[in-house]
Design an enzyme around this catalytic site. Structure first.
Site, PDB file in Angstrom:
ATOM      1  N   GLN A  88      -8.147  -7.780 -10.651  1.00  0.00           N
ATOM      2  CA  GLN A  88      -8.852  -6.585 -10.187  1.00  0.00           C
ATOM      3  C   GLN A  88      -8.439  -5.375 -11.025  1.00  0.00           C
ATOM      4  O   GLN A  88      -9.287  -4.567 -11.445  1.00  0.00           O
ATOM      5  CB  GLN A  88      -8.516  -6.357  -8.701  1.00  0.00           C
ATOM      6  CG  GLN A  88      -8.972  -5.026  -8.147  1.00  0.00           C
ATOM      7  CD  GLN A  88      -8.814  -4.939  -6.644  1.00  0.00           C
ATOM      8  OE1 GLN A  88      -9.590  -5.512  -5.904  1.00  0.00           O
ATOM      9  NE2 GLN A  88      -7.792  -4.234  -6.172  1.00  0.00           N
ATOM     10  N   SER A 105       0.651  -8.929   1.688  1.00  0.00           N
ATOM     11  CA  SER A 105      -0.808  -8.964   1.662  1.00  0.00           C
ATOM     12  C   SER A 105      -1.306  -8.821   3.095  1.00  0.00           C
ATOM     13  O   SER A 105      -0.682  -9.352   4.025  1.00  0.00           O
ATOM     14  CB  SER A 105      -1.278 -10.308   1.098  1.00  0.00           C
ATOM     15  OG  SER A 105      -2.634 -10.527   1.433  1.00  0.00           O
ATOM     16  N   HIS A 117       0.836  -1.200   0.000  1.00  0.00           N
ATOM     17  CA  HIS A 117       0.000   0.000   0.000  1.00  0.00           C
ATOM     18  C   HIS A 117       0.878   1.259   0.000  1.00  0.00           C
ATOM     19  O   HIS A 117       0.600   2.223  -0.708  1.00  0.00           O
ATOM     20  CB  HIS A 117      -0.884   0.054   1.255  1.00  0.00           C
ATOM     21  CG  HIS A 117      -1.846  -1.095   1.397  1.00  0.00           C
ATOM     22  ND1 HIS A 117      -1.719  -2.049   2.382  1.00  0.00           N
ATOM     23  CD2 HIS A 117      -2.953  -1.425   0.696  1.00  0.00           C
ATOM     24  CE1 HIS A 117      -2.719  -2.913   2.284  1.00  0.00           C
ATOM     25  NE2 HIS A 117      -3.480  -2.564   1.268  1.00  0.00           N
TER      26      HIS A 117
END
Ligand code: PAJ
Length: 303
Positions: A172, A204, A53
């Site tokens: 995705q 993850s 992230h």
């Protein structure tokens, strides 16, 4: 950036980024920047931030004048029996990390803000959502319907110039690119490389479910993808995939799928074709369902 004054509808964790809970407040906070022509970047997340992230947040910080991170564990993309209830949540830590990565605003709406009473509209990309994770025997197309619906809403709430996603969730990314193209969302979608642990494990939030032994077994996924990559470099994708299957089997990991696909339309690919090829794998390891993928680029042609 120039932000409007505080209101009761936002909070700020000590040292963390400013958190907004309502889309109208978010819009007012962004309005002066929009009018001033500053570029706005959006990084959608479900929180429990890790280096994957953070790499998206840093890229957004580098490219855009204003960076918004959304933080919303989206119930619509979890199927019955999936991990919605135990999905790791730590908003204070996330706001802190977001601030350190240079995020200006965190949009963390409650569920009722995103799905008010009477919510009846969904965004669905057909085709691409019916394979790999979208196969009804796996997460099913409903998972991606949940993703595209919430991402469409986030794009409308923030109206960013650029939205950042990870290549790790390759399907995705392909589905979101298609939605943005098909529905003319005025946003550029940027896909960024997968961040891995030094031993290869793709970062993850779900790695938190792995005990030490399962974490060791989980390494077989990235190892298998490296095996496909070297098989392809040696000239045979099919041989690489076969070797990778044996590798997974040896580690006691049974893949839900290990497949080569076109990264844009996700059509199956049997052999090297001079274009980038996506190889994606999914497997349950202990308490976690893990996915990983690699993009194999065609060898440069000799001059
Ligand atoms: P989440 O799993 O929190 O991931 C947020 C973003 O981080 C996604 O774009 C994902 O691809 C990216 N990401 C995750 N692990 C990564 C890694 N190891 N390296 C690089 N990027 C990584 O994906 C979602 O949330 C949701 O489906 C969401 C798009 C927010 C919609 O609810």
């Amino acid at each position: 950036m120039n932000l409007s004054p505080s209101t009761r509808t936002h909070s700020q964790a000590a040292g963390g980024a400013r958190i907004l809970r309502a889309k109208d407040i978010l819009r007012s906070a962004l309005a002066p920047s929009r009018v001033a022509g500053r570029s706005i970047g959006l990084v959608p997340t479900m929180g429990s931030l890790h280096e994957g992230h953070l790499s998206l947040l840093r890229a957004a910080r580098e490219e855009c004048d204003v960076v918004v991170m959304s933080l919303f564990v989206n119930p619509a993309q979890f199927g019955p029996g999936e991990d919605l209830d135990r999905y790791p949540r730590d908003e204070v830590r996330d706001a802190q990390l977001a601030a350190e990565a240079g995020v200006d605003l965190v949009y963390a709406p409650p569920v009722e803000e995103v799905y008010p009473d009477g919510f009846e509209t969904q965004v669905e990309v057909r085709g691409l959502t019916e394979v790999l994770d979208g196969d009804p025997a796996r997460r099913g197309p409903g998972h991606f319907r949940g993703v595209t619906t919430v991402v469409a809403k986030l794009l409308n709430a923030v109206q960013p110039d650029v939205a950042f996603f990870g290549q790790k969730d390759a399907q995705q990314l392909a589905v979101i690119r298609r939605m943005v193209r098909d529905l003319d969302f005025p946003v550029r979608v940027e896909g960024l490389p997968t961040v891995r642990e030094p031993d290869g494990l793709a970062l993850s939030s779900r790695n938190a479910y792995l005990g030490p032994e399962d974490r060791e077994r989980a390494l077989a996924l990235s190892r298998a993808l490296r095996t496909v990559d070297s098989g392809a470099r040696e000239g045979s994708l099919a041989a690489g995939i076969e070797a990778a299957r044996r590798e997974l089997e040896a580690a006691g990991v049974e893949p839900e799928y290990l497949e080569a696909r076109d990264p844009d339309d996700l059509a199956p690919v049997a052999e090297l074709n001079g274009r980038p090829i996506l190889v994606a794998v999914a497997a349950r390891v202990g308490g976690a369902r893990l996915i990983d993928s690699v993009l194999i680029h065609p060898a440069p042609t000799e001059t």
